[in-house]
Design an enzyme around this catalytic site. Sequence first.
Site, short mmCIF file in Angstrom:
data_model
loop_
_atom_site.label_atom_id
_atom_site.label_comp_id
_atom_site.label_asym_id
_atom_site.label_seq_id
_atom_site.Cartn_x
_atom_site.Cartn_y
_atom_site.Cartn_z
N THR A 13 -61.58 66.40 8.04
CA THR A 13 -62.34 66.70 9.26
C THR A 13 -62.97 65.42 9.80
OG1 THR A 13 -64.44 67.22 8.15
CG2 THR A 13 -62.83 68.99 8.32
N GLY A 14 -63.14 65.39 11.13
CA GLY A 14 -63.73 64.21 11.77
C GLY A 14 -62.97 62.95 11.44
N SER A 15 -61.64 62.97 11.65
CA SER A 15 -60.79 61.89 11.14
C SER A 15 -60.06 61.11 12.22
CB SER A 15 -59.77 62.45 10.14
OG SER A 15 -59.10 63.59 10.65
N GLY A 18 -62.93 55.74 12.05
CA GLY A 18 -63.86 55.43 10.98
C GLY A 18 -63.40 55.84 9.60
N ILE A 19 -64.35 56.33 8.80
CA ILE A 19 -64.06 56.71 7.41
C ILE A 19 -62.99 57.79 7.37
CG2 ILE A 19 -65.02 57.81 5.35
CD1 ILE A 19 -67.69 56.44 6.01
N GLY A 20 -63.07 58.77 8.26
CA GLY A 20 -62.11 59.87 8.26
C GLY A 20 -60.69 59.39 8.49
N SER A 141 -73.72 60.88 1.48
CA SER A 141 -74.24 59.57 1.87
C SER A 141 -75.35 59.17 0.92
CB SER A 141 -74.79 59.64 3.30
OG SER A 141 -75.58 58.52 3.62
N TYR A 154 -80.79 63.65 9.18
CA TYR A 154 -79.49 63.29 8.63
C TYR A 154 -79.56 63.29 7.10
CZ TYR A 154 -75.48 60.39 7.31
OH TYR A 154 -74.34 59.90 6.72
#
Length: 264
Positions: A13-15, A18-20, A141, A154
């Site tokens: 998800t959210g890819s 960035g990291i995804g 995180s 967050y």
Amino acid sequence: MNLDLGGRTALVTGSSQGIGAAIAAGLARAGATVGVNGRDAGRLEEAVAKLRAEVPGGDFVPVAADLGTEEGAARALEALPDVDILVNNLGVFGAVPALDISDDEWRRYFEINVLAGVRLTRAHLPRMRDRGWGRVLYIASDSAVVIPAEMIHYGVSKTALLAVGRGFAKEAAGSGTTVNCVIAGPTHTEGVEDFVYQLVDRDLPWDEAQRVFMREHRPQSLLQRLIEPEEIANLVVYLSSPLASATTGAAVRVDGGYVDSILP
């Protein structure tokens, strides 16, 4: 090590960046078919094209859906109804003074950073458990453990993910399916560049701005630099592989030594 994921299907998800995106590329290199997720269909197609260029022969499936909503989760399940590996990477962050965070903003962070992963886990974990193999990962995180004063909403949402991961690991106990959290440290992404410039002088060149940020706002880091997305992805690919079969219910750190603890 043989991290063969041939024949496996993953959703990250959210890819779209960035990291995804780094995780999606890493899983594809290991042989998995990878669902790449983003909200905007046009930008998602661009991201998939970039990934296909980066990983020749990689099998990427675009999954356009806003996973911060129930409707978006339903669309994702229509696009990719059955996965072996679920990487819950989607998240939002931003610096806001603690006393200025509204109720709506608290709810938004919980919906996106926590409930998005919970919904997809509810959908996919039963099938993984029934067939005796699966991997569920939550990208948490260092802020889950060291709550940042500039964005406590967050930090709280990432702390919640640690509890979610441990709880679902118990639900999957004895099934051959593992559930883990990855505690990512300060990482170099486009979004983090924007965040850094919220806290340091925008006139500074990036290399200097990064050093000032780490020195003034993340002095605990033993790495003393931002982590690259691929360094996060390397751990995620391992935890997604058959070689990580005895690691479950864990919060595994790839934080550059940021969290001051001798325990993982």
